[in-house]
Scaffold this motif. Structure first.
Motif, PDB file in Angstrom:
ATOM      1  N   THR A 176      53.063 -92.761 -20.568  1.00  0.00           N
ATOM      2  CA  THR A 176      53.258 -94.252 -20.880  1.00  0.00           C
ATOM      3  C   THR A 176      54.525 -94.696 -21.599  1.00  0.00           C
ATOM      4  OG1 THR A 176      51.899 -94.558 -22.597  1.00  0.00           O
ATOM      5  CG2 THR A 176      50.804 -94.553 -20.225  1.00  0.00           C
ATOM      6  N   GLY A 177      54.989 -93.672 -22.335  1.00  0.00           N
ATOM      7  CA  GLY A 177      56.075 -94.201 -23.253  1.00  0.00           C
ATOM      8  C   GLY A 177      55.460 -94.634 -24.550  1.00  0.00           C
ATOM      9  N   CYS A 201      54.581 -87.843 -23.040  1.00  0.00           N
ATOM     10  CA  CYS A 201      53.751 -89.056 -23.239  1.00  0.00           C
ATOM     11  C   CYS A 201      54.028 -89.587 -21.691  1.00  0.00           C
ATOM     12  CB  CYS A 201      54.095 -90.057 -24.222  1.00  0.00           C
ATOM     13  SG  CYS A 201      53.218 -91.539 -24.293  1.00  0.00           S
ATOM     14  N   CYS A 255      49.396 -97.112 -25.330  1.00  0.00           N
ATOM     15  CA  CYS A 255      48.707 -95.915 -25.415  1.00  0.00           C
ATOM     16  C   CYS A 255      47.395 -95.753 -25.013  1.00  0.00           C
ATOM     17  CB  CYS A 255      48.537 -95.480 -26.942  1.00  0.00           C
ATOM     18  SG  CYS A 255      47.830 -93.792 -27.210  1.00  0.00           S
ATOM     19  N   VAL A 306      56.832 -87.173 -27.484  1.00  0.00           N
ATOM     20  CA  VAL A 306      57.553 -88.221 -26.765  1.00  0.00           C
ATOM     21  C   VAL A 306      57.981 -87.625 -25.152  1.00  0.00           C
ATOM     22  CG1 VAL A 306      59.749 -89.656 -26.536  1.00  0.00           C
ATOM     23  CG2 VAL A 306      58.710 -89.269 -28.858  1.00  0.00           C
ATOM     24  N   ASP A 307      58.167 -86.328 -25.275  1.00  0.00           N
ATOM     25  CA  ASP A 307      58.469 -85.575 -24.090  1.00  0.00           C
ATOM     26  C   ASP A 307      57.298 -85.740 -23.006  1.00  0.00           C
ATOM     27  OD1 ASP A 307      60.763 -85.203 -24.615  1.00  0.00           O
ATOM     28  OD2 ASP A 307      60.627 -83.350 -25.187  1.00  0.00           O
ATOM     29  N   SER A 331      54.479 -92.913 -27.117  1.00  0.00           N
ATOM     30  CA  SER A 331      55.054 -92.266 -28.313  1.00  0.00           C
ATOM     31  C   SER A 331      56.820 -92.523 -28.156  1.00  0.00           C
ATOM     32  CB  SER A 331      54.542 -90.652 -27.987  1.00  0.00           C
ATOM     33  OG  SER A 331      53.579 -90.491 -28.378  1.00  0.00           O
ATOM     34  N   PHE A 332      57.302 -92.874 -29.013  1.00  0.00           N
ATOM     35  CA  PHE A 332      58.861 -93.093 -28.879  1.00  0.00           C
ATOM     36  C   PHE A 332      59.573 -92.828 -30.268  1.00  0.00           C
ATOM     37  CE2 PHE A 332      56.950 -97.082 -30.615  1.00  0.00           C
ATOM     38  CZ  PHE A 332      57.885 -97.456 -31.313  1.00  0.00           C
TER      39      PHE A 332
END
Length: 264
Positions: A141-142, A139, A159, A136-137, A144-145
């Protein structure tokens, strides 16, 4: 005779009143929202349809921050050569049953041996659903959350396939989809050019069920995998974590994983 006011309003003041203006604005916003709701998220999927979808019976209304879903793997019960959890994962999520070098594999069995004692263990490794997930850190584009209940996921709609998360994951738990996908499961959409990994069978969890690997392990007679709410002191998994010595993979990274191992 006085000319008629050019901008009559319902109150008869001759000037458009604030209430009329607010009504007009609300009407415009309503039309705009309806238009946006029709935008396609993916072929055949629209926001308005998602919003209007009924919640299945027994399903949760949404991820709760009061819950922390997790797994506990008892390595003393995990049998070498048994792949019931792997097969169940592949079947449930529409993954290749005979994965090639570039095919996705969300869960894999590994064999490890302690150098000093020679003691061997067989255990499944999947996404560890970290409280502080490196994927998540990194990524951009966000996509991965982490959900409020601790489940780490990938939003396939945003993605871009950069694979930063694949490199950042210390557990090798992320896969890149290289080929077009056919015969997909309705609850588990997959797409070429995106990254994916274990979802803890979130589509089952939200219906009040356990992940496929947990059910398969129990059906095989081993019962090596427990699933539940780590935040609930009365849950089976919490009681076992409190009673027995458990470990996290790569504890040195302080990621506070949602998957724990007993007997290592």
């Amino acid at each position: 005779m006085k000319p008629e006011p050019s901008s009559p309003c319902s109150c008869g003041s001759g000037v458009a009143c604030q209430d009329e203006t607010q009504k007009a604005r609300r009407g415009f916003l309503g039309v705009a929202a309806a238009g946006l709701a029709g935008i396609l998220l993916a072929p055949g999927v629209r926001l308005i349809e998602v919003a209007q979808a009924a919640t299945p019976a027994g399903a949760t209304a949404g991820a709760s921050p009061k819950v922390r879903w997790g797994m506990l793997v008892d390595t003393t019960k995990c049998t070498p050569g048994c792949n019931a959890c792997v097969t169940a994962c592949q079947t449930e999520n529409g993954l290749p049953t005979q994965p090639g070098p570039t095919d996705a594999q969300w869960i894999r069995k590994i064999e490890i041996k302690e150098i000093k004692t020679g003691k061997a263990h067989s255990l499944p490794v999947m996404c560890q659903h970290c409280a502080e997930p490196p994927c998540v850190d990194v990524c951009p584009t966000g996509a991965s959350f982490k959900r409020a209940d601790g489940i780490v996921l990938v939003d396939k709609h945003i993605c871009i396939g950069c694979r930063y998360c694949v490199m950042a994951c210390p557990y090798k738990a992320r896969s890149f989809v290289h080929e077009p996908q056919t015969n997909q499961k309705p609850d588990v959409p997959r797409g070429m050019g995106t990254v994916e990994g274990c979802t803890l069978c979130v589509h089952k969890v939200d219906k009040g069920e356990s992940p496929a690997c947990v059910q398969a392990c129990a059906a095989a007679g081993y019962g090596a995998i427990a699933f539940g709410d780590l935040n609930d002191p009365n849950s089976e998994i919490s009681k076992r974590v409190a009673q027995y010595s458990t470990r996290q993979l790569r504890e040195d990274l302080s990621l506070n994983t949602g998957v724990r191992y007993q007997g290592l």
